[in-house]
Motif scaffolding. Structure first.
Motif, short mmCIF file in Angstrom:
data_model
loop_
_atom_site.label_atom_id
_atom_site.label_comp_id
_atom_site.label_asym_id
_atom_site.label_seq_id
_atom_site.Cartn_x
_atom_site.Cartn_y
_atom_site.Cartn_z
N ALA A 1 -65.48 -45.57 -64.77
CA ALA A 1 -66.86 -46.00 -64.99
C ALA A 1 -66.93 -47.14 -66.00
O ALA A 1 -67.93 -47.84 -66.09
CB ALA A 1 -67.69 -44.82 -65.47
N PHE B 1 -58.78 -36.57 -65.66
CA PHE B 1 -60.02 -36.10 -65.06
C PHE B 1 -60.93 -35.45 -66.11
O PHE B 1 -62.12 -35.76 -66.22
CB PHE B 1 -59.69 -35.10 -63.95
N THR C 1 -62.44 -38.11 -68.53
CA THR C 1 -63.54 -38.96 -68.05
C THR C 1 -64.77 -38.12 -67.74
O THR C 1 -65.89 -38.52 -68.02
CB THR C 1 -63.12 -39.75 -66.81
N ALA C 2 -64.55 -36.95 -67.19
CA ALA C 2 -65.70 -36.10 -66.90
C ALA C 2 -66.39 -35.71 -68.20
O ALA C 2 -67.60 -35.70 -68.30
CB ALA C 2 -65.25 -34.86 -66.14
N ALA D 1 -68.41 -38.47 -69.67
CA ALA D 1 -69.64 -38.66 -68.93
C ALA D 1 -70.66 -37.62 -69.32
O ALA D 1 -71.85 -37.89 -69.44
CB ALA D 1 -69.35 -38.55 -67.44
N ALA D 2 -70.18 -36.43 -69.51
CA ALA D 2 -71.10 -35.35 -69.82
C ALA D 2 -71.78 -35.58 -71.15
O ALA D 2 -72.99 -35.46 -71.28
CB ALA D 2 -70.32 -34.04 -69.88
N ALA E 1 -69.69 -43.16 -71.65
CA ALA E 1 -69.19 -44.50 -71.95
C ALA E 1 -69.26 -45.23 -70.63
O ALA E 1 -68.27 -45.53 -70.01
CB ALA E 1 -67.77 -44.42 -72.45
N LEU E 2 -70.48 -45.45 -70.19
CA LEU E 2 -70.68 -45.79 -68.80
C LEU E 2 -70.68 -47.27 -68.54
O LEU E 2 -71.11 -47.72 -67.50
CB LEU E 2 -71.98 -45.17 -68.31
N HIS F 1 -79.14 -41.58 -70.20
CA HIS F 1 -78.26 -40.47 -70.62
C HIS F 1 -77.47 -40.79 -71.88
O HIS F 1 -77.35 -41.94 -72.28
CB HIS F 1 -77.29 -40.11 -69.49
N HIS G 1 -78.14 -34.12 -62.40
CA HIS G 1 -77.25 -34.83 -63.33
C HIS G 1 -75.86 -34.21 -63.40
O HIS G 1 -74.87 -34.89 -63.64
CB HIS G 1 -77.91 -34.85 -64.72
N PHE G 2 -75.79 -32.90 -63.16
CA PHE G 2 -74.47 -32.23 -63.20
C PHE G 2 -74.28 -31.27 -62.04
O PHE G 2 -75.23 -30.61 -61.61
CB PHE G 2 -74.28 -31.45 -64.51
N SER G 3 -73.06 -31.23 -61.59
CA SER G 3 -72.66 -30.26 -60.57
C SER G 3 -71.45 -29.48 -61.11
O SER G 3 -70.85 -29.85 -62.12
CB SER G 3 -72.26 -30.97 -59.29
N SER H 1 -69.77 -41.08 -63.49
CA SER H 1 -68.85 -41.15 -64.62
C SER H 1 -67.47 -41.48 -64.11
O SER H 1 -66.66 -42.06 -64.81
CB SER H 1 -68.86 -39.86 -65.41
N SER I 1 -66.25 -37.42 -60.42
CA SER I 1 -66.86 -36.75 -61.54
C SER I 1 -67.92 -35.73 -61.11
O SER I 1 -68.54 -35.88 -60.06
CB SER I 1 -67.54 -37.79 -62.41
N PRO I 2 -68.13 -34.72 -61.94
CA PRO I 2 -69.22 -33.77 -61.66
C PRO I 2 -70.59 -34.31 -62.05
O PRO I 2 -71.60 -33.68 -61.75
CB PRO I 2 -68.85 -32.56 -62.51
N SER I 3 -70.64 -35.44 -62.75
CA SER I 3 -71.95 -35.91 -63.22
C SER I 3 -72.28 -37.28 -62.68
O SER I 3 -71.43 -37.99 -62.15
CB SER I 3 -71.97 -35.94 -64.76
N CYS I 4 -73.54 -37.63 -62.78
CA CYS I 4 -73.98 -38.96 -62.40
C CYS I 4 -75.11 -39.36 -63.35
O CYS I 4 -75.73 -38.52 -63.99
CB CYS I 4 -74.44 -39.03 -60.95
#
Lengths: 344, 344, 344, 344
Positions: free
Chosen positions: B168, C9, C12-13, C16-17, C21-22, C137, C149-151, D121, D125-128
């Protein structure tokens, strides 16, 4: 105009000229120094008065020279014959890019850095793309200034009025679009720092015509009609050794150099300095920008990186090369980010 | 993977490949046609199977050819000697820009147009500036594709994995930054529309190797190592006469042309077409992009304007010229807007 | 999945959470610490295992509770009767805004600050406008998280799959648009820092259910169905005294609090902390976000400013109030900047 | 000032006022009509002269009323007591959002639509997240106008000068930041279309004080100090039936209504119309904006969607409700996108 108003005007106009604090109030805090508080002492040459600058504005004017509708200005010096001659300068096939890296980091002089957003076509897609935002002017992005970027007393290049030409929808006159066929000409580096034997110019110093000509003598080169010149004062080395400098004060070329460029028929100016900042005038807050853009019609190739170029010139013992750049075709734009190439 | 998932995947990947509907849902409505509903019939050549494309992906690979850390791909064919020879093509000094105007207008293929905001340093300032946003990929902005723009089965150029390279924060491998020294080489226009004697290719037609070679014969020119080729199918004339076309279906080059470029050692591909769209494959949803970028390492000069170039070639009876472009120095970027120049 | 891939993984995940740092690579340098290098030691409660978190994910699920097509999640607890009761909390007419100022300054946790461009309709125009860019975010902008926003393992709220719902054009399920009627309910501040008698929680500490209930006892208030809760650990005071903190490590609520919110039927969570960061799990890299958004369907009111609110609560000796906010109507969006109001 | 200059001035100022063509030249083409060519005929009331408008500008001034440093203007009418009373209007707990959907589609009145970029992310990723750009002014986005949005002859609210207050870095006076505590007050819908028994006002019609009072009588409601008023002329129904309308001409409120608002001490104006467009004055190019913002200090809640609100009012036989909105905390901003809520 009250004194307070006057100072406010100078302040904001000057900021805009030099390194536009063009974003939000919070960003002002990022900048290390303001025009008003910056030392204005200059050395090595006398400051010109407003009357002298106005006389120079008139003497250097190219209004009407290439027709009433001309928007190219001194790019007209770059004739097909000059292009053919410039191509012949490619002898070793070496390339030096003088563009700076687009930075996404905020700093003293970079209140409005590039935003670079990665785009994926989908979470599991085989492709990716990007979206970015850019404000080219200032002392960060290597860019071309369109002639419309500056006016003086409502005057733009070739007799047009700013008040009738610049709108919120874009510039109707002298926009970057006039440069859409690009610049392909002989480039000459004037390494004035090397000519003076200094690592870098001090912030209170002017670059003078004597410096230009000393560089010509040392380098055994002569700036001629149609040439794009680069001036190196060592600012990049200074920042590499001392860290990022404030916007004010900065070394810069003396206005007499502007007239020299007019006489020599230079097509483009670029450098690791522009005009002396701040400049002690209420009218000519950005004397060089105002005269070269609004009177001569000479576009500025702003903020090239000259370190590797100077090194290559020294190594090859050549200070001329083929200079090429092509602004993006943005109708109505005042600038374009560029990545200029120098071919040896 | 269920059938619905598969179709969804193909659909979105395909959209991204061809002309990324990369913005919001509302913009989807702007587009006139979707991959799924577009006619897939092709004429003048047989579609290749996934197995055949995979074999071509392997045959055309340049992985390791210029070292394990090479990110330049076929730009390596452009040696200093090639640059010197290319400079010698400047004979009349004429220039043709093949960049398209940056458009701020939304259209069928331009879901995410450029935003251009004028900035004034102050209400009464002598200067003005601009801020703009740009998403270079797709069928609107003339741009260079970085090698990282496409992968196939997680493979990127030179044996890297997309999953470990694309983040990203930008691409860690094969970004546009690898092209920062620009492209300065011989360019060759293959005017396949003229060679076939048609105004334009129909949307269901392939451009084949036979077409490429017919253009070479008609133009008495031969594509050689390091050349940047442009292919003209007449799409601009078609849109000038019939109005803006949908993204799907579109004429495009047959995959066999990709292998021909590999054999001829072309350095860059550009055209008023890219691959045939839509392409009937689940794996090679954008066959040409996938093979040239991820296997050959050949960057695409996407979406040049070829009308004036073709006219100049006809007038001068020359189909080769000096081609120059210099992507912006955007670390981690997948693309750069450009304004390429052709010098005769 | 190799060990290196796994760590990459998670890294970066996790980024993002917590505070995406997008943007670009250069921005990474702005951040003071990365997930991988951050201390993971926790105190005051045991970390839950992935198996325990997965069991909690299932226990707390509201899938199907309000129908198969429900996208509002726990906002369903805010019934008209709850709104009428909440309005009755307006007794003094005082207002406290808990939105943070939109900052245009880059910092440790603000890699992608707001850009604010002033627009003048013309140089001499009587009006002015603005254009701004925003990435809501992270730990800077006060914003609402959409449920999408999250899965967790491709699961989104109410049994939908992320892979079928999230596209480059926006979210087809659980977008911020589902919150377009806003949030108007009773708000309760749980001042856990005050309840523990500390200025602020240390970065390695969990906020536990015991802390929540200690705050309830001290404040003589009870969180009830439909309430929006705010949790104050003193982070703002910490940053006011010690300067900006790194993203990692940070104090955060223990997953058991998530289940407590489920039991109490809270409608919204907000706080000066979110989950403990970093969290030592490969699967539940952002345990709280994953469970509350993707299983419970409880939207997060991210990054409110609680200092003035806490002061007002103390002064009025009341910890409940009318809480109102209304996300922008952005179809397909994953978030909205907001400025929530608390009325006393 | 020459005639041409004058017309140019009016044209650009007018555009800016009504629906800022604030982006690029290409976007101008998107718009269906310009101020200069739009019919100026008005019916149902006489146009006021510049002298009459200037007199009204002076009569309606609130300069000094709430202190020399006041930037809130008529929001001062919303006292704690008014808030308590407004909260008591929540009787059924129903909510109506009057925000319009943020549109990413370019149209006649939307030259600068929202850009909405999805951010992941990482590919797996699990997020967006999302990034968006927005220019709130004009006739598309529901937004609050800051008092600084308009000046008249360099005058801003409360005796400040535009030339000393508005900079490229943001507004130093009367910015949207002054509204950071939000608006929480009694709202009243004046359904003048229903009162006149028409589906919609014609583009050449004024809304008059008689219309306002006819609506009050029909609805058995009276606008009182601190109330936020919405005026419905049926424009949304007109566009639903006839398609999108040009910017000019449009029905709008007569300047006498401005004075009525002053007398009644309204706190906020909103409507499906603003002033009559175009307005035949060289000085008061946007008479209503200029008087309410720069003299009264009454902020405009621009471009609410009133269709569902009107339907709810009819159904409940109530035309007053609790109106709440909270502009984003953007220091120096001239506007904020909002999603206002009406509670019954």
């Amino acid at each position: 105009m009250s004194e307070i108003t006057r100072r406010h005007f100078i302040e904001t106009a000057g900021l805009a000229a030099a390194a536009p604090a063009l974003a939000s109030a919070a960003e002002a805090a990022v900048q290390g120094s303001s025009r008003a508080s910056a030392p204005r002492k200059t050395t090595r040459a006398r400051d010109l008065s407003d009357a002298e600058l106005e006389a120079m504005f008139r003497r250097c004017s190219n209004a009407g020279r290439w027709g009433r509708d001309d928007e190219k200005g001194t790019l007209n010096y770059i004739t097909p014959a000059r292009r053919i001659a410039a191509a012949a300068l490619v002898k070793t096939g070496e390339v030096v890019s003088v563009g700076r890296d687009l930075s996404t980091k905020q700093s003293k002089t970079n209140a409005q850095p590039v935003s670079h957003i990665m785009m994926f076509s989908d979470a599991n897609s085989p492709s990716c793309g990007d979206y970015f935002t850019i404000a080219p002017h200032g002392m960060v992005v290597t860019h071309m200034d369109a002639l419309c970027h500056f006016s003086w007393k409502d005057q733009l290049y070739n007799g047009r009025k700013r008040s009738e030409s610049i709108t919120a929808s874009g510039a109707r006159w002298g926009s970057i679009y006039a440069q859409r066929e690009g610049i392909f000409t002989r480039g000459v580096l004037l390494d004035v720092a090397a000519a003076r034997g200094v690592s870098w110019y001090q912030p209170d110093e002017y670059v003078t015509v004597a410096d230009f000509e000393a560089a010509e003598r040392r380098q055994r080169v002569r700036v001629d009609s149609g040439d794009a010149i680069f001036v190196r004062t060592g600012m990049e080395r200074m920042e590499a050794e001392l860290g990022e400098q404030d916007i004010y004060p900065r070394a810069g070329i003396h206005a007499e150099c502007v007239e020299w460029m007019h006489t020599r028929q230079a097509s483009v100016y670029g450098g690791d300095c522009i005009e002396k900042l701040p400049y002690p005038s209420e009218s000519f807050t950005s004397a060089m920008h105002m005269i070269v853009l609004a009177s001569m019609g000479l576009p500025i190739l702003d903020w090239p990186s000259l370190t590797e170029l100077a090194r290559t010139c020294e190594r090859l013992n050549r200070w001329d090369y083929l200079l090429i750049t092509a602004p993006l075709r943005l109708p109505g734009g005042t600038s374009s980010p560029i990545n200029p190439l120098c071919l040896f």
